[in-house]
Structure formats: structure tokens, C-alpha cells
Design an enzyme around this catalytic site. Structure first.
Site, PDB file in Angstrom:
ATOM      1  N   ASP A 175       0.837  -1.327  -0.026  1.00 57.72           N
ATOM      2  CA  ASP A 175       0.108   0.139   0.081  1.00 57.72           C
ATOM      3  C   ASP A 175       0.736   1.122  -0.136  1.00 57.72           C
ATOM      4  O   ASP A 175       0.573   2.243  -0.690  1.00 57.72           O
ATOM      5  CB  ASP A 175      -0.955   0.030   1.338  1.00 57.72           C
ATOM      6  CG  ASP A 175      -1.794  -1.166   1.308  1.00 57.72           C
ATOM      7  OD1 ASP A 175      -1.921  -1.995   0.371  1.00 57.72           O
ATOM      8  OD2 ASP A 175      -1.938  -1.643   2.341  1.00 57.72           O
ATOM      9  N   TYR A 227      -5.912 -11.493   9.531  1.00 53.26           N
ATOM     10  CA  TYR A 227      -4.805 -11.266   8.460  1.00 53.26           C
ATOM     11  C   TYR A 227      -3.387 -11.861   9.143  1.00 53.26           C
ATOM     12  O   TYR A 227      -2.749 -12.135   8.227  1.00 53.26           O
ATOM     13  CB  TYR A 227      -4.829  -9.614   8.172  1.00 53.26           C
ATOM     14  CG  TYR A 227      -3.612  -9.020   7.497  1.00 53.26           C
ATOM     15  CD1 TYR A 227      -3.865  -8.711   6.125  1.00 53.26           C
ATOM     16  CD2 TYR A 227      -2.569  -8.925   7.855  1.00 53.26           C
ATOM     17  CE1 TYR A 227      -2.946  -8.299   5.193  1.00 53.26           C
ATOM     18  CE2 TYR A 227      -1.362  -8.625   6.897  1.00 53.26           C
ATOM     19  CZ  TYR A 227      -1.702  -8.343   5.649  1.00 53.26           C
ATOM     20  OH  TYR A 227      -0.687  -7.629   4.878  1.00 53.26           O
TER      21      TYR A 227
HETATM   22  C1  GLA Z   1      -3.478  -5.052   2.900  1.00 52.98           C
HETATM   23  C2  GLA Z   1      -2.135  -4.615   3.510  1.00 52.98           C
HETATM   24  C3  GLA Z   1      -1.183  -4.913   2.251  1.00 52.98           C
HETATM   25  C4  GLA Z   1      -1.371  -6.375   1.546  1.00 52.98           C
HETATM   26  C5  GLA Z   1      -2.867  -6.540   1.097  1.00 52.98           C
HETATM   27  C6  GLA Z   1      -3.337  -7.983   0.677  1.00 52.98           C
HETATM   28  O1  GLA Z   1      -3.846  -3.970   1.925  1.00 52.98           O
HETATM   29  O2  GLA Z   1      -1.777  -3.720   4.159  1.00 52.98           O
HETATM   30  O3  GLA Z   1       0.226  -5.258   2.786  1.00 52.98           O
HETATM   31  O4  GLA Z   1      -0.996  -7.662   2.241  1.00 52.98           O
HETATM   32  O5  GLA Z   1      -3.833  -6.329   2.324  1.00 52.98           O
HETATM   33  O6  GLA Z   1      -2.584  -8.089  -0.576  1.00 52.98           O
END
Ligand code: GLA
Length: 385
Positions: A175, A227
Site C-alpha cells: 500500500d 490477516y
Molecule cells: C492489505 C495490506 C497489504 C497487503 C494486502 C493484501 O492491504 O496492507 O500489505 O498484504 O492487504 O494483498
């Protein structure tokens, strides 16, 4: 009214003066390559037009004072001793960046304090990385105000460190790199092993294609555990496979270790291996001028995230199905999952049909229909004034 003017106005009413500067950074849409970043893999995000702006000014009274147009109240905390645990809630994002930049530079950056006023057009919890937009705008602001002269990769790392340590979400670098390094009119191929970024012209508009984002209305939260668990499972799978990270795993190696991995780790690893391959196939197809062929890859990404990685929710599955039924070429959840948004790749002449089909799906569930938002590759973080 843009986020920039709202942040500037909020600054003036809160602090009774003009800020030294105004910075902004975009949210991002990841076209493909989900849950690959923390596995040293590939992703293909682009910056979206929606941005977060921060108006900022150094202080001399040793206080960190933060206000946001989107949140009630004002955060006022001591500049000295800023550390994980001393701030919570949304202010952990911008103040976490200050803490991270202090770690990176080894200096008491802006020790005299900082006034920050924030305004954002990036919807929170929608999988469009409102957090990275805020982190990146703040990082750029502090870099300028304190004369740190860090490059954008270093600023991205600071944003990630803030998120990992101050917010407590063990996210990867996707991101922040997207928000800080994207170019207008291009996606960014990220190699998350070495941080290399390569602009990729998608050619979507020229091919008569639109990308529509549909918010499921289910708020996703990356600090909630699902996550982190996925991330830990990927690391466990890499260990069983005897590779440094899943980036180095192959389908042949995966099949050979199927028994030892067990069903869950096998499927988690299969998602990452196939998703990395889908990113590279996507880049190849757009390079050949075939963006219409991306649809099946995008939909395959969703199926893999749903069945192998298990990060979808019924609302996202319903959007994907409705969009595909109404003429979308491909559709999938975007971002970390567990809620947030779906993206759909749609021939321009079918965008109304897709929006109508999604609305019918929500109506059938007794929910208010979201308005699909069209996004296109936009500019990275920058100083505005
Ligand atoms: C979120 C996390 C990223 C990535 C995505 C999945 O956005 O912040 O670092 O792992 O999930 O692709």
C-alpha cells in the site's frame, strides 16, 4: 471540495494560523497480486484519484496535536517519549509515522512538536488503503518539515513500520509503495522482495474498459487477527517447503509436500504461488495489448482468495457474481479481504448494467445499494502547497 482545501481550512480554524505546508497522498487499488507482498512476491497496484491531505506545521511547545475532518475530537500528546502504546486509535497512523521516522533517522525528529490537520476522500475500511494514504501524506510532510531528505522507499518503509508497530497490523509494503511511487496513467509492478517498482501501462481506457469499485459495506480491519493468522500460515508453509518465502515455492514442490503441509497450509501456499503467476501473466497480457483478456485472471484471483486463502465474505462473493452475470469481464475482492471492496473490470458500455445488477443483489439482501466508483491510475503522494 478537495481533501486539500478541507485540510487547510481545518488547520486554520483549529490552530488559528496558516500551516507551513500541505501534502497529499492517494489511496490505491490493487489490480492483482493479493496477499503476495509479505511473501516477497509480486503485485500490480495503482494510485486512485481519492486522496488524503495533511496540513502541517512544526510546534515549539513539545506537543503533538492532531485533528481530522473525519473524526471527532482532537488528539494532544507529548512529543517526547512517543512510542508504541502511547497513542491509540486513528492517531496511531500519523503519529506512528513520526515515531517510525525517528527510528529510521536516529534523531528526535520534530522534537518541538507538530500540528496536523487531516482530511480524506479515501473511504476507510473499503480496501482502498485509507491508512497508507494517511501514512504517506504524513511521511512526506515530516520529511519536508524536518529536512530529512529520505527517499520514497524509505518513507514507505516508515509508513509500514508505523502500521506494524503502532497500529499493530502486520501488513506488507504494497500500500505504501503504491501511494508513494505510482505514476499517473500507469500501474506499478511491485517486486516486494527487493522493492523494485516498474510502471506498467494498462491501456484500459484505450481498450474501452473501466474499473469499477464496489464497497461491500462490510468494514474490514487488518488488526483483527485474520490477516495476521494468514501471514503466519504462509510463513509456516514456507518453512515446511524449505524455502525462504513462498515467492520461491513452485507448484511441483507444493504437490510433493502436500501430505506434510496438511490441507490448510497447502491451500494458503497454493494461493500465493498461483497469485504471483497471475500478476506476471497480467503484465504479459497488457504488454501484448490484450487488456480485455485480463478478466479470467482477475476472477481466478477471487476464486483463489475465496477458496484457498479464505479471506472473502458472502457480500463480496455476491458482488462478484452479480457483476460477472451483468457483463463484467472479471471481478474480485481487493485488499486484505474480510470485507472491503470488490473491483470489476467492465466494458464501458456495460457499466450501467453492472451497477444495476449489484444494486439488485443488495436489494435482495435488504441492504442499501452502494454506488460503484470508477477509478483510474492517478498521481502519487506530493506536496500541494
Ligand atoms: C492489505 C495490506 C497489504 C497487503 C494486502 C493484501 O492491504 O496492507 O500489505 O498484504 O492487504 O494483498
Amino acid at each position: 471540495v478537495s481533501a486539500g482545501s478541507r485540510a487547510a481550512a481545518l488547520f486554520e480554524t483549529t490552530f488559528a494560523g496558516a500551516p507551513e505546508g500541505l501534502w497529499s497522498a492517494p489511496g490505491r487499488l490493487n489490480l492483482i497480486g493479493e496477499h503476495t507482498d509479505y511473501n516477497d512476491g509480486f503485485a500490480l497496484p495503482f494510485a486512485i484519484p481519492q486522496r488524503t491531505a495533511v496540513a502541517a506545521d512544526p510546534r515549539s511547545d513539545g506537543r503533538l496535536v492532531v485533528v481530522s475532518a473525519e473524526r471527532p475530537g482532537l488528539v494532544d500528546t507529548a512529543s517526547a517519549g512517543l512510542a508504541p502504546g502511547t497513542v491509540s486509535d486513528w492517531s496511531a497512523y500519523p503519529l506512528g509515522v513520526l515515531w517510525a521516522l525517528r527510528q529510521a533517522s536516529g534523531e528526535e525528529v520534530l522534537g518541538g512538536g507538530l500540528s496536523l490537520a487531516i482530511a480524506s476522500d479515501v473511504p476507510p475500511g473499503a480496501g482502498l488503503s485509507s491508512s497508507a494514504a494517511l501514512e504517506s501524506a504524513t511521511a512526506l510532510a515530516i520529511n519536508d518539515l524536518a529536512g530529512l531528505r529520505l527517499n520514497r522507499h524509505q518513507l514507505a518503509a516508515a509508513g509500514r513500520l508505523a502500521e506494524n508497530r503502532m497500529v499493530g497490523a502486520p501488513t506488507g509494503i504494497l500500500d505504501q509503495l503504491a501511494s508513494l511511487l505510482s505514476r499517473p496513467d500507469a500501474a506499478l509492478l511491485l517486486d516486494c522482495r527487493d522493492g523494485e517498482t516498474t510502471p506498467v501501462d494498462l491501456g484500459l481506457a484505450a481498450a474501452g474498459l473501466a474499473v469499477l469499485v464496489v464497497d461491500s459495506g462490510v468494514q474490514h480491519r487488518l488488526a483483527d487477527g485474520g490477516y495476521a493468522q494468514r501471514r503466519a500460515q504462509c510463513e509456516a508453509a514456507a518453512e515446511v517447503l524449505g524455502v525462504r518465502s513462498l515467492r520461491d515455492a513452485t507448484l511441483a514442490g507444493l504437490e510433493a509436500a502436500r501430505e506434510r503441509l496438511g490441507d490448510v497450509l497447502y491451500r494458503r501456499a497454493r494461493h500465493v504461488i498461483t497469485e504471483n503467476a497471475r500478476v506476471l501473466s497480467t503484465v504479459r497480457l497488457v504488454g501484448q495489448g490484450e487488456p480485455r483478456e485480463l478478466g479470467p485472471l482477475i476472477t481466478a484471483s477471487h476464486v483463489s482468495l475465496r477458496d484457498d486463502f479464505e479471506v472473502s465474505v458472502p457480500e463480496l462473493d455476491a458482488i462478484v457474481e452479480a457483476a460477472l452475470g451483468a457483463g463484467a469481464l472479471g471481478a474480485r475482492l481487493v485488499g486484505g479481504g474480510f470485507g472491503g471492496s470488490a473491483l470489476t473490470l467492465v466494458p464501458r458500455e456495460r457499466t450501467d448494467d453492472v451497477a444495476a445488477a449489484v444494486a439488485r443483489t443488495f436489494a435482495a439482501r435488504g441492504a442499501a445499494a452502494p454506488t460503484p466508483v470508477e477509478v483510474h491510475p492517478s498521481a502519487a503522494a506530493r506536496r500541494e502547497a
